[in-house]
Design a protein around this motif. Structure first.
Motif, PDB file in Angstrom:
ATOM      1  N   LYS A 164      -9.138   6.211 143.649  1.00  0.00           N
ATOM      2  CA  LYS A 164      -9.037   7.649 143.290  1.00  0.00           C
ATOM      3  C   LYS A 164      -8.092   7.829 142.158  1.00  0.00           C
ATOM      4  CE  LYS A 164     -10.201  10.729 146.160  1.00  0.00           C
ATOM      5  NZ  LYS A 164     -10.309  11.542 147.260  1.00  0.00           N
ATOM      6  N   ASP A 165      -6.904   7.202 142.065  1.00  0.00           N
ATOM      7  CA  ASP A 165      -5.731   7.364 141.148  1.00  0.00           C
ATOM      8  C   ASP A 165      -6.570   6.940 139.794  1.00  0.00           C
ATOM      9  OD1 ASP A 165      -4.110   8.384 143.001  1.00  0.00           O
ATOM     10  OD2 ASP A 165      -3.133   6.377 143.473  1.00  0.00           O
ATOM     11  N   LYS A 166      -7.093   5.629 139.861  1.00  0.00           N
ATOM     12  CA  LYS A 166      -7.532   5.326 138.554  1.00  0.00           C
ATOM     13  C   LYS A 166      -8.752   6.200 137.819  1.00  0.00           C
ATOM     14  CE  LYS A 166      -9.664   1.201 136.442  1.00  0.00           C
ATOM     15  NZ  LYS A 166     -10.165  -0.373 136.684  1.00  0.00           N
TER      16      LYS A 166
ATOM     17  N   ASN B 254      -9.182   9.295 138.300  1.00  0.00           N
ATOM     18  CA  ASN B 254      -8.482  10.588 137.926  1.00  0.00           C
ATOM     19  C   ASN B 254      -8.000  10.538 136.851  1.00  0.00           C
ATOM     20  OD1 ASN B 254      -9.341  12.446 140.143  1.00  0.00           O
ATOM     21  ND2 ASN B 254      -7.394  11.826 141.195  1.00  0.00           N
ATOM     22  N   VAL B 255      -7.352   9.453 136.170  1.00  0.00           N
ATOM     23  CA  VAL B 255      -6.955   9.088 134.976  1.00  0.00           C
ATOM     24  C   VAL B 255      -7.943   9.093 134.127  1.00  0.00           C
ATOM     25  CG1 VAL B 255      -5.737   7.132 133.495  1.00  0.00           C
ATOM     26  CG2 VAL B 255      -4.883   7.789 135.729  1.00  0.00           C
ATOM     27  N   LEU B 256      -9.287   8.465 134.528  1.00  0.00           N
ATOM     28  CA  LEU B 256     -10.373   8.437 133.603  1.00  0.00           C
ATOM     29  C   LEU B 256     -10.855   9.927 133.239  1.00  0.00           C
ATOM     30  CD1 LEU B 256     -12.539   5.310 134.944  1.00  0.00           C
ATOM     31  CD2 LEU B 256     -11.098   5.421 133.016  1.00  0.00           C
ATOM     32  N   LEU B 257     -10.958  10.722 134.360  1.00  0.00           N
ATOM     33  CA  LEU B 257     -11.487  12.019 133.971  1.00  0.00           C
ATOM     34  C   LEU B 257     -10.398  12.693 133.272  1.00  0.00           C
ATOM     35  CD1 LEU B 257     -12.444  12.860 137.931  1.00  0.00           C
ATOM     36  CD2 LEU B 257     -13.977  12.172 136.172  1.00  0.00           C
ATOM     37  N   ALA B 258      -9.033  12.690 133.850  1.00  0.00           N
ATOM     38  CA  ALA B 258      -8.085  13.483 132.855  1.00  0.00           C
ATOM     39  C   ALA B 258      -8.221  13.106 131.156  1.00  0.00           C
ATOM     40  CB  ALA B 258      -6.766  13.154 133.230  1.00  0.00           C
ATOM     41  N   SER B 259      -8.847  11.845 130.946  1.00  0.00           N
ATOM     42  CA  SER B 259      -8.865  11.445 129.641  1.00  0.00           C
ATOM     43  C   SER B 259     -10.231  11.933 129.039  1.00  0.00           C
ATOM     44  CB  SER B 259      -8.819   9.996 129.506  1.00  0.00           C
ATOM     45  OG  SER B 259      -9.574   9.142 130.150  1.00  0.00           O
ATOM     46  N   GLY B 260     -11.153  12.480 130.025  1.00  0.00           N
ATOM     47  CA  GLY B 260     -12.449  13.014 129.146  1.00  0.00           C
ATOM     48  C   GLY B 260     -13.480  12.109 129.591  1.00  0.00           C
ATOM     49  N   GLN B 261     -13.270  10.856 130.204  1.00  0.00           N
ATOM     50  CA  GLN B 261     -14.107   9.788 130.390  1.00  0.00           C
ATOM     51  C   GLN B 261     -15.022  10.075 131.577  1.00  0.00           C
ATOM     52  OE1 GLN B 261     -12.959   5.745 129.571  1.00  0.00           O
ATOM     53  NE2 GLN B 261     -10.884   6.725 129.223  1.00  0.00           N
ATOM     54  N   ILE B 262     -15.988  11.216 131.571  1.00  0.00           N
ATOM     55  CA  ILE B 262     -16.705  11.561 132.873  1.00  0.00           C
ATOM     56  C   ILE B 262     -17.833  10.869 132.980  1.00  0.00           C
ATOM     57  CG2 ILE B 262     -17.731  13.384 134.071  1.00  0.00           C
ATOM     58  CD1 ILE B 262     -16.049  15.336 132.401  1.00  0.00           C
TER      59      ILE B 262
ATOM     60  N   ALA C 216     -16.373   9.529 147.080  1.00  0.00           N
ATOM     61  CA  ALA C 216     -15.814  10.909 146.697  1.00  0.00           C
ATOM     62  C   ALA C 216     -16.207  11.763 147.965  1.00  0.00           C
ATOM     63  CB  ALA C 216     -16.488  11.265 145.482  1.00  0.00           C
ATOM     64  N   ASP C 217     -15.450  12.717 148.485  1.00  0.00           N
ATOM     65  CA  ASP C 217     -15.703  13.641 149.604  1.00  0.00           C
ATOM     66  C   ASP C 217     -15.885  15.111 149.132  1.00  0.00           C
ATOM     67  OD1 ASP C 217     -13.397  14.606 149.237  1.00  0.00           O
ATOM     68  OD2 ASP C 217     -12.450  13.512 150.921  1.00  0.00           O
ATOM     69  N   GLU C 218     -16.138  15.732 150.311  1.00  0.00           N
ATOM     70  CA  GLU C 218     -16.391  17.162 150.080  1.00  0.00           C
ATOM     71  C   GLU C 218     -15.113  17.899 149.194  1.00  0.00           C
ATOM     72  OE1 GLU C 218     -15.137  17.071 154.174  1.00  0.00           O
ATOM     73  OE2 GLU C 218     -16.334  15.873 152.785  1.00  0.00           O
ATOM     74  N   THR C 219     -13.919  17.555 149.438  1.00  0.00           N
ATOM     75  CA  THR C 219     -12.840  18.062 149.003  1.00  0.00           C
ATOM     76  C   THR C 219     -12.815  17.660 147.389  1.00  0.00           C
ATOM     77  OG1 THR C 219     -11.546  17.758 150.939  1.00  0.00           O
ATOM     78  CG2 THR C 219     -10.254  18.378 148.979  1.00  0.00           C
ATOM     79  N   ASP C 220     -13.087  16.484 147.111  1.00  0.00           N
ATOM     80  CA  ASP C 220     -13.015  16.049 145.462  1.00  0.00           C
ATOM     81  C   ASP C 220     -14.190  16.963 144.973  1.00  0.00           C
ATOM     82  OD1 ASP C 220     -11.399  14.062 145.974  1.00  0.00           O
ATOM     83  OD2 ASP C 220     -12.869  12.607 146.659  1.00  0.00           O
TER      84      ASP C 220
END
Length: 525
Positions: A92-94, A96-104, A112-116
């Protein structure tokens, strides 16, 4: 490796990956009301250029790009797959870095769980999808899903939308059943396992007092408990009262209440404390995990284990049965005992899981959405697609013995890209079990996995904002009180009342209120 060992490895990978997230057993919708979606319903379309799909997962990452499974999917569905490989631990840490950089990515990791899901929905990272679209483009998958749990759609329902493709883990529907030392039972005059809570008390008492191992010493206990994972601790006793301390249930007033603060739990704790004081329970249960329970049963220190699943009774099972047989002990399966609740209940984690999530960019790309749904339908419910993604290339990665798959354990086989990476829905269609489950195991399930009512959480996986804030501390409060109550370090009269007040004040009331709102919303669907 013979077929039974191949099968048990697969089953244990399923069973031991249990997240112990409970699911509902109350009145559930068959999804008759469709959550609204903000996207146009997608229909499969043919195009000239391959569709590029960015596929992220933290299960079974393939060794190489352009592996056999990837190429087969690309050719069949005219797509180009870009793999985003993540490790199971720390993914998840890695990510989230991808998501933060716009790599969706287009397809999100399976863990990934329901909280995510809720967090990413709020952040505009994942796509909402119409359930009708999923039903239209994935009809066989929908049928398989709803045959396991039609309420599985509830997990992905958040803020008026459906997020992702619902997913279940069928084996989670099975309940925990008790196992007994068969020779001990016969030694104390029982030709079959106890059926009631009163009979169980009699059995445990005689396991302690009647020298069941025949060594002339009073050095045995009736049972122990998995103190390292209290949600499984003494489940047979709590279930006899119709409760799990770690599940939401419907109270006498028709409202949702957490099991650990109910009168049923108080009564169960009183009985357990009585048994503890009488020496029926191994005092080392506090620090016991499954490894210790394994050893104590095999070495005739305890005569009962109550957190077994039906597959644990197979002769090759790494939990209890195999180690017991190696020491000359035979474990016999019982049914959950009937107590004050009036029925044979068995604790069950339930089948529901968080959905497979898709990137927000797919809300505006109906063609890609439809193509992904086609692929997922194929790998989940088509024998060809399922065998391809789970086992790889026939004759290279695996062979067939009738319907049964015999995996090849060779370097070439491991390079095929098989596993769960390209098949996040691998367990949903139970018709596929014929490929990796022997007739012996299927017969064992038919024999043991019945005769009880599963005891499941009436809420199950759900987006509860209070859970994110308070869950860890509330679980610690529950763990500590239950163990102290069993061993007599906390009383079950005023002490239980004080614990209940403290649990509610520490966020439990807010959590319970939110759970009631979720439950009420589901009943209106």
């Amino acid at each position: 490796m013979n077929q039974r060992k191949q099968t048990l490895l697969g089953l244990m990978s399923i069973v031991l990956s249990m997240s112990l997230v409970a699911v509902g057993c109350g009145k559930e919708s068959n999804s008759g009301t469709t959550p609204k979606a903000s996207v146009e319903t997608a229909k499969p379309e043919a195009g000239d250029n391959p569709i590029e799909i960015t596929w992220a997962n933290n299960f079974s990452p393939p060794e190489a790009e352009g592996n056999y499974v990837q190429k087969q999917l690309e050719q069949k569905f005219k797509v180009k797959i870009k793999n985003v490989k993540l490790d199971r631990q720390g993914w998840k840490d890695k990510f989230n870095v991808l998501l933060a950089s716009g790599q969706i990515p287009d397809i999100f990791p399976i863990d990934a769980d329901e909280t995510d899901m809720a967090a990413w929905a709020d952040q505009g990272i994942i796509a909402s999808i119409s359930p009708d679209e999923i039903r239209n483009n994935m009809p066989k998958y929908t049928k398989a899903l709803e045959s396991i749990d039609a309420g599985a759609w509830n997990v992905g329902f958040y803020n008026g939308n459906n997020w992702g493709i619902p997913k279940v883990w069928p084996i989670g529907n099975s309940g925990m059943i008790p196992g007994y030392n068969e020779a001990w039972l016969k030694k104390i005059g029982y030709n079959e396992p106890p059926k009631t809570l009163a009979e169980l008390e009699d059995v445990l008492t005689k396991f302690v007092n009647n020298d069941p191992d025949g060594n002339g010493k009073k050095d045995t206990y009736g049972m122990s408990g998995r103190g390292k994972l209290p949600i499984q601790m003494f489940s047979s006793v709590f279930s006899a009262y119709g409760v799990s301390p770690y599940q939401f249930k419907i109270g006498a007033d028709g409202k949702v209440v957490y099991g650990g603060i109910t009168e049923e739990t108080r009564s169960a704790l009183k009985l357990l404390n009585k048994w503890f004081n009488a020496g029926l329970i191994d005092p080392e249960f506090i620090t016991a995990d499954n490894g210790q329970l394994n050893d104590k049963f095999a070495n005739q220190k305890i005569g009962m284990v109550d957190n077994m699943g039906w597959s644990s009774f197979d002769a090759e099972s790494g939990y209890i049965t195999k180690s017991a047989l190696e020491k000359g002990q035979h474990v016999i399966a019982g049914k959950p005992v009937i107590g004050p609740a009036g029925k044979a209940y068995a604790f069950s984690a339930g089948a529901r899981q968080a959905p497979v999530l898709l990137g927000v960019q797919l809300e505006k790309d109906a063609a890609k959405r439809a193509r992904i749904e086609q692929i997922l339908e194929y790998v989940a419910t088509n024998s060809e697609g399922w065998l391809l993604t789970v086992y790889g290339e026939k004759g290279v990665s695996y062979d067939m013995n009738g319907d049964f798959v015999v995996a090849r354990l060779t370097p070439e086989a491991s390079k095929a890209g098989a596993g769960s990476f390209y098949n996040p829905l691998v367990y949903v269609d139970t018709s596929m079990v014929k490929y990796n489950t022997t007739k012996e195991l299927l017969d064992l399930k038919a024999k043991l996995d019945n005769g009880y009512e599963p005891l499941r959480d009436v809420i199950g996986p759900a987006v509860l904002t209070a859970k994110a804030k308070y869950w860890a501390s509330l679980q610690t409060l529950m763990d500590n009180y239950l163990i102290k109550a069993v061993i007599g370090k906390a009383d079950t009269d005023k002490g239980f009342d004080d614990f209940k007040v403290n649990w509610l004040k520490s966020g439990g009331q807010e959590l319970t209120d939110e759970a009631n709102k979720v439950y009420a919303q589901r009943q209106k669907k």
